[in-house]
Design an enzyme around this catalytic site. Structure first.
Site, PDB file in Angstrom:
ATOM      1  N   LYS A  22       0.869  -1.207   0.000  1.00 13.42           N
ATOM      2  CA  LYS A  22       0.000   0.000   0.000  1.00 13.42           C
ATOM      3  C   LYS A  22       0.892   1.238   0.000  1.00 13.42           C
ATOM      4  O   LYS A  22       0.699   2.153  -0.797  1.00 13.42           O
ATOM      5  CB  LYS A  22      -0.883   0.007   1.238  1.00 13.42           C
ATOM      6  CG  LYS A  22      -1.507   1.357   1.580  1.00 13.42           C
ATOM      7  CD  LYS A  22      -2.387   1.324   2.800  1.00 13.42           C
ATOM      8  CE  LYS A  22      -1.679   1.577   4.087  1.00 13.42           C
ATOM      9  NZ  LYS A  22      -1.420   2.988   4.445  1.00 13.42           N
ATOM     10  N   ASN A  23       1.879   1.258   0.907  1.00 12.21           N
ATOM     11  CA  ASN A  23       2.677   2.476   1.086  1.00 12.21           C
ATOM     12  C   ASN A  23       3.682   2.718  -0.019  1.00 12.21           C
ATOM     13  O   ASN A  23       4.294   3.784  -0.075  1.00 12.21           O
ATOM     14  CB  ASN A  23       3.356   2.462   2.458  1.00 12.21           C
ATOM     15  CG  ASN A  23       2.332   2.621   3.569  1.00 12.21           C
ATOM     16  OD1 ASN A  23       1.161   2.935   3.310  1.00 12.21           O
ATOM     17  ND2 ASN A  23       2.743   2.370   4.793  1.00 12.21           N
ATOM     18  N   CYS A 115      -4.455  12.691  13.128  1.00  9.58           N
ATOM     19  CA  CYS A 115      -5.199  11.435  13.194  1.00  9.58           C
ATOM     20  C   CYS A 115      -4.860  10.806  14.546  1.00  9.58           C
ATOM     21  O   CYS A 115      -4.082  11.339  15.323  1.00  9.58           O
ATOM     22  CB  CYS A 115      -4.852  10.527  12.035  1.00  9.58           C
ATOM     23  SG  CYS A 115      -3.168   9.946  12.098  1.00  9.58           S
ATOM     24  N   ARG A 120      -0.046  15.095  12.306  1.00 11.38           N
ATOM     25  CA  ARG A 120       0.682  14.662  11.101  1.00 11.38           C
ATOM     26  C   ARG A 120       1.133  15.912  10.327  1.00 11.38           C
ATOM     27  O   ARG A 120       0.570  16.268   9.315  1.00 11.38           O
ATOM     28  CB  ARG A 120      -0.227  13.769  10.250  1.00 11.38           C
ATOM     29  CG  ARG A 120      -0.814  12.570  10.987  1.00 11.38           C
ATOM     30  CD  ARG A 120       0.215  11.537  11.399  1.00 11.38           C
ATOM     31  NE  ARG A 120       0.879  10.896  10.302  1.00 11.38           N
ATOM     32  CZ  ARG A 120       0.399   9.835   9.663  1.00 11.38           C
ATOM     33  NH1 ARG A 120      -0.764   9.352  10.000  1.00 11.38           N
ATOM     34  NH2 ARG A 120       1.066   9.285   8.674  1.00 11.38           N
ATOM     35  N   LEU A 124       8.097  19.495   6.912  1.00 13.56           N
ATOM     36  CA  LEU A 124       9.317  19.062   6.208  1.00 13.56           C
ATOM     37  C   LEU A 124       9.066  18.991   4.697  1.00 13.56           C
ATOM     38  O   LEU A 124       9.934  19.355   3.894  1.00 13.56           O
ATOM     39  CB  LEU A 124       9.782  17.709   6.751  1.00 13.56           C
ATOM     40  CG  LEU A 124      10.156  17.674   8.243  1.00 13.56           C
ATOM     41  CD1 LEU A 124      10.429  16.247   8.697  1.00 13.56           C
ATOM     42  CD2 LEU A 124      11.345  18.583   8.537  1.00 13.56           C
ATOM     43  N   ASP A 308       4.893   0.862  12.131  1.00 11.16           N
ATOM     44  CA  ASP A 308       3.638   0.253  11.657  1.00 11.16           C
ATOM     45  C   ASP A 308       3.469  -1.179  12.128  1.00 11.16           C
ATOM     46  O   ASP A 308       2.439  -1.789  11.856  1.00 11.16           O
ATOM     47  CB  ASP A 308       3.573   0.274  10.124  1.00 11.16           C
ATOM     48  CG  ASP A 308       3.445   1.679   9.615  1.00 11.16           C
ATOM     49  OD1 ASP A 308       3.641   1.891   8.403  1.00 11.16           O
ATOM     50  OD2 ASP A 308       3.177   2.584  10.425  1.00 11.16           O
ATOM     51  N   ARG A 400      -8.582  -0.327   5.101  1.00 13.16           N
ATOM     52  CA  ARG A 400      -7.750   0.715   4.502  1.00 13.16           C
ATOM     53  C   ARG A 400      -6.383   0.152   4.110  1.00 13.16           C
ATOM     54  O   ARG A 400      -5.780   0.582   3.137  1.00 13.16           O
ATOM     55  CB  ARG A 400      -7.525   1.871   5.479  1.00 13.16           C
ATOM     56  CG  ARG A 400      -8.696   2.808   5.653  1.00 13.16           C
ATOM     57  CD  ARG A 400      -8.266   4.022   6.423  1.00 13.16           C
ATOM     58  NE  ARG A 400      -7.061   4.576   5.819  1.00 13.16           N
ATOM     59  CZ  ARG A 400      -6.206   5.370   6.472  1.00 13.16           C
ATOM     60  NH1 ARG A 400      -6.427   5.692   7.720  1.00 13.16           N
ATOM     61  NH2 ARG A 400      -5.145   5.844   5.869  1.00 13.16           N
TER      62      ARG A 400
HETATM   63  C1  EPZ Z   1       4.472   6.939   6.216  1.00 13.91           C
HETATM   64  O1  EPZ Z   1       3.718   8.034   6.688  1.00 13.91           O
HETATM   65  C2  EPZ Z   1       3.524   5.751   6.202  1.00 13.91           C
HETATM   66  N1  EPZ Z   1       2.376   6.030   5.330  1.00 13.91           N
HETATM   67  C3  EPZ Z   1       3.005   5.477   7.617  1.00 13.91           C
HETATM   68  O2  EPZ Z   1       2.229   4.281   7.557  1.00 13.91           O
HETATM   69  C4  EPZ Z   1       4.207   5.215   8.523  1.00 13.91           C
HETATM   70  O3  EPZ Z   1       3.738   5.035   9.846  1.00 13.91           O
HETATM   71  C5  EPZ Z   1       5.165   6.413   8.476  1.00 13.91           C
HETATM   72  O4  EPZ Z   1       5.562   6.659   7.103  1.00 13.91           O
HETATM   73  C6  EPZ Z   1       6.425   6.182   9.301  1.00 13.91           C
HETATM   74  O5  EPZ Z   1       7.085   5.044   8.835  1.00 13.91           O
HETATM   75  C7  EPZ Z   1       2.550   5.939   3.977  1.00 13.91           C
HETATM   76  O6  EPZ Z   1       3.629   5.663   3.488  1.00 13.91           O
HETATM   77  C8  EPZ Z   1       1.329   6.189   3.145  1.00 13.91           C
HETATM   78  P1  EPZ Z   1       6.539  10.340   8.151  1.00 13.91           P
HETATM   79  P2  EPZ Z   1       4.351   9.525   6.606  1.00 13.91           P
HETATM   80  O7  EPZ Z   1       6.451  11.612   7.412  1.00 13.91           O
HETATM   81  O8  EPZ Z   1       5.293   9.626   5.477  1.00 13.91           O
HETATM   82  C9  EPZ Z   1       7.101  13.577  11.524  1.00 13.91           C
HETATM   83  C10 EPZ Z   1       0.346   2.953   7.833  1.00 13.91           C
HETATM   84  O9  EPZ Z   1      -0.009   2.425   8.892  1.00 13.91           O
HETATM   85  N2  EPZ Z   1       6.953  14.555  10.430  1.00 13.91           N
HETATM   86  O10 EPZ Z   1       7.644   9.383   7.828  1.00 13.91           O
HETATM   87  O11 EPZ Z   1       3.228  10.466   6.685  1.00 13.91           O
HETATM   88  C11 EPZ Z   1       5.830  12.786  11.766  1.00 13.91           C
HETATM   89  O12 EPZ Z   1       4.963  13.486  12.649  1.00 13.91           O
HETATM   90  C12 EPZ Z   1       0.823   4.390   7.849  1.00 13.91           C
HETATM   91  O13 EPZ Z   1       0.410   2.389   6.714  1.00 13.91           O
HETATM   92  C13 EPZ Z   1       7.170  15.908  10.691  1.00 13.91           C
HETATM   93  O14 EPZ Z   1       7.459  16.296  11.820  1.00 13.91           O
HETATM   94  O15 EPZ Z   1       5.159   9.569   7.981  1.00 13.91           O
HETATM   95  C14 EPZ Z   1       6.368  11.523  12.389  1.00 13.91           C
HETATM   96  O16 EPZ Z   1       6.637  11.754  13.759  1.00 13.91           O
HETATM   97  C15 EPZ Z   1       0.533   5.077   9.186  1.00 13.91           C
HETATM   98  N3  EPZ Z   1       7.056  16.796   9.669  1.00 13.91           N
HETATM   99  C16 EPZ Z   1       7.705  11.304  11.666  1.00 13.91           C
HETATM  100  O17 EPZ Z   1       8.046  12.578  11.116  1.00 13.91           O
HETATM  101  C17 EPZ Z   1       6.741  16.410   8.390  1.00 13.91           C
HETATM  102  O18 EPZ Z   1       6.669  17.279   7.485  1.00 13.91           O
HETATM  103  C18 EPZ Z   1       7.630  10.294  10.539  1.00 13.91           C
HETATM  104  O19 EPZ Z   1       6.523  10.647   9.711  1.00 13.91           O
HETATM  105  C19 EPZ Z   1       6.521  15.029   8.140  1.00 13.91           C
HETATM  106  C20 EPZ Z   1       6.638  14.121   9.173  1.00 13.91           C
END
Ligand code: EPZ
Length: 421
Positions: A22-23, A115, A120, A124, A308, A400
């Site tokens: 999915k991701n 969420c 979220r 960055l 995850d 989902r």
């Molecule tokens: C991806 O989300 C995945 N979703 C998430 O999987 C997964 O939990 C996450 O990466 C971490 O591995 C998809 O790929 C569709 P991040 P993403 O940006 O990219 C912080 C599932 O269950 N952050 O890597 O949105 C954020 O708050 C889902 O399939 C900022 O601070 O996650 C978090 O603490 C849930 N500023 C950390 O970074 C930003 O601009 C990692 O988030 C972006 C993120």
């Protein structure tokens, strides 16, 4: 609404075929916006999240056909405004920003809300796009990104306080492939899904090196062409079934997996006493261990332990003898599953973003619900090992991220029934 009745007590035996990721599918489908030519993406799982992305791309003007796991996208004429009513339903929609501003020099996407696993932010993502020369305006719940003169390559640091950002790295990569000059992304996410996206972009004619490391270098090109691509196996679905096999498996084999993407989980399961055997590159065998012991983990950016799979591990540790300590360093609030597991008789105490889990003999069934797709999967796992029938409510959360999870579970001996609420 539907719920899943999980009748505890069955042992799992047989082979389960893992779906495409999915991701990985979501950003790769968004990347098809970068070309007027036809893209064919294979092994896209049939889930509500991928269906949302299909609808978003169609609303943007792309022609989309979908048949037996293949998604064919032709984004010859597209608009730059992503539809609010769809975007607000799936945070990952934010990954249309990069390709839209890369190709059209402008994009308007509604801000993803928070969420249940935590807020979220996309600071960055926006920092990266601004570094490429875009102007960013947040107004009325929308984020507008504009680069009237086109994007220019830049050196960008994508590190955040919780480490790297997966979709942020993808967004900036998709914006940079058509920028003028060279882009260097420092602090890049190294997840397999980022590598898969880079592979697809390079098949379209992009020039990206370093994906899978913390430093990605992109040489901008003038245009991209169509490409065909098979998405990687879903490592989180695979991990979820491995954990179910560790809990109640006698003889379970996963196929269509990439064991190299599951190193941390396999190590954790082995250290806990579960016999895991990598049969070859794409098959893994698991059965429940006999001499088990508590174990500790801290989640982190790949290749560290995946956030995850944290909820699913808590479900396993709930009945592992001894004490296990699980710390969530990516989404510190991601413990929706803990109160529900405790209602089933688990003994889990929270200390900030750490769950201290004292293993109990057995959980007992209860009606439960969680509003995070991985927490919901954890409750299904817990139900498989519990005494009685566990009702997992709000099944749409699981749908989902898991393709036909009840069919797959039944096929290896689980007694589960999907019923209307
Ligand atoms: C991806 O989300 C995945 N979703 C998430 O999987 C997964 O939990 C996450 O990466 C971490 O591995 C998809 O790929 C569709 P991040 P993403 O940006 O990219 C912080 C599932 O269950 N952050 O890597 O949105 C954020 O708050 C889902 O399939 C900022 O601070 O996650 C978090 O603490 C849930 N500023 C950390 O970074 C930003 O601009 C990692 O988030 C972006 C993120």
């Amino acid at each position: 609404m539907e719920k899943l009745l999980v009748h505890g007590g069955s042992r799992l035996n047989g082979t389960v075929a893992i779906s495409g990721s999915k991701n990985s599918s979501l950003p790769i489908m968004a990347a098809s916006l970068l070309t007027r030519e036809r893209c064919v993406i294979r092994r896209v799982p049939d889930l509500s999240d991928t269906n949302y992305m299909v609808r978003i791309l169609a609303t943007l003007g792309a022609n989309i056909e979908r048949a037996s796991g293949n998604v064919i996208i032709n984004a010859e004429k597209i608009s730059s405004q992503a539809p609010y009513d769809l975007v607000r339903k799936m945070r990952a929609s934010v990954c249309v920003l990069g390709p839209l501003v890369g190709r059209l020099r402008s994009a308007v996407v509604s801000l993803p809300g928070g969420c249940v696993i935590g807020d979220r932010p996309i600071d960055l993502h926006l920092r990266g796009l601004e570094a490429l020369g875009a102007t960013v305006e947040v107004k009325g719940g929308d984020v507008s990104v504009c680069a009237a003169d086109g994007l220019r390559g830049a050196e960008i640091n994508m590190r955040g306080k919780h480490g790297s950002t997966v979709l942020g790295t993808g967004n900036v990569m998709m914006a940079a492939v058509l920028a003028k000059g060279q882009t260097i992304i420092e602090g890049a996410a190294a997840e397999p899904e980022v590598v898969d996206l880079a592979t697809f972009l390079n098949a379209m004619g992009a020039r990206i090196v370093g994906a899978g490391t913390r430093t990605i270098v992109i040489e901008g090109v003038d245009e991209l062409g169509g490409a065909e691509h098979v998405v990687i196996p879903d490592r989180i679905e695979a991990g979820t079934f491995l954990i179910a096999g560790a809990l109640v498996g006698d003889d379970v084999t996963l196929e269509n997996v990439c064991s190299a993407h599951l190193r941390e989980l396999i190590a954790f399961l082995k250290q806990s006493g579960h016999p895991v055997n990598e049969l070859d590159g794409d098959r893994i065998h698991i059965s429940a261990g006999v001499e088990l012991r508590g174990n500790d983990l801290v989640t982190g950016p790949y290749p560290e332990f995946a956030t995850d799979m944290q909820a699913q591990i808590c479900a396993l540790c709930a009945t592992t003898p001894g004490i296990s300590v699980v710390t969530e360093a990516i989404f510190p609030q991601r413990f929706m599953h803990v109160p529900e597991l405790n209602r089933m008789g688990a003994n889990i105490r929270m200390e900030d973003a750490t769950a201290i889990i004292r293993g109990v003999d057995k959980l007992s069934a209860a009606p439960v619900m969680a509003s995070d797709l991985r927490a919901s999967a954890a409750l299904v796992i817990a139900g498989l090992g519990a005494e009685g029938t566990t009702e997992v409510n709000r099944l749409y959360h699981i749908d989902r991220g898991y393709e036909n999870i009840d069919d797959k579970l039944r096929r290896i001996g689980a007694r589960v029934d999907r019923v209307k609420q």
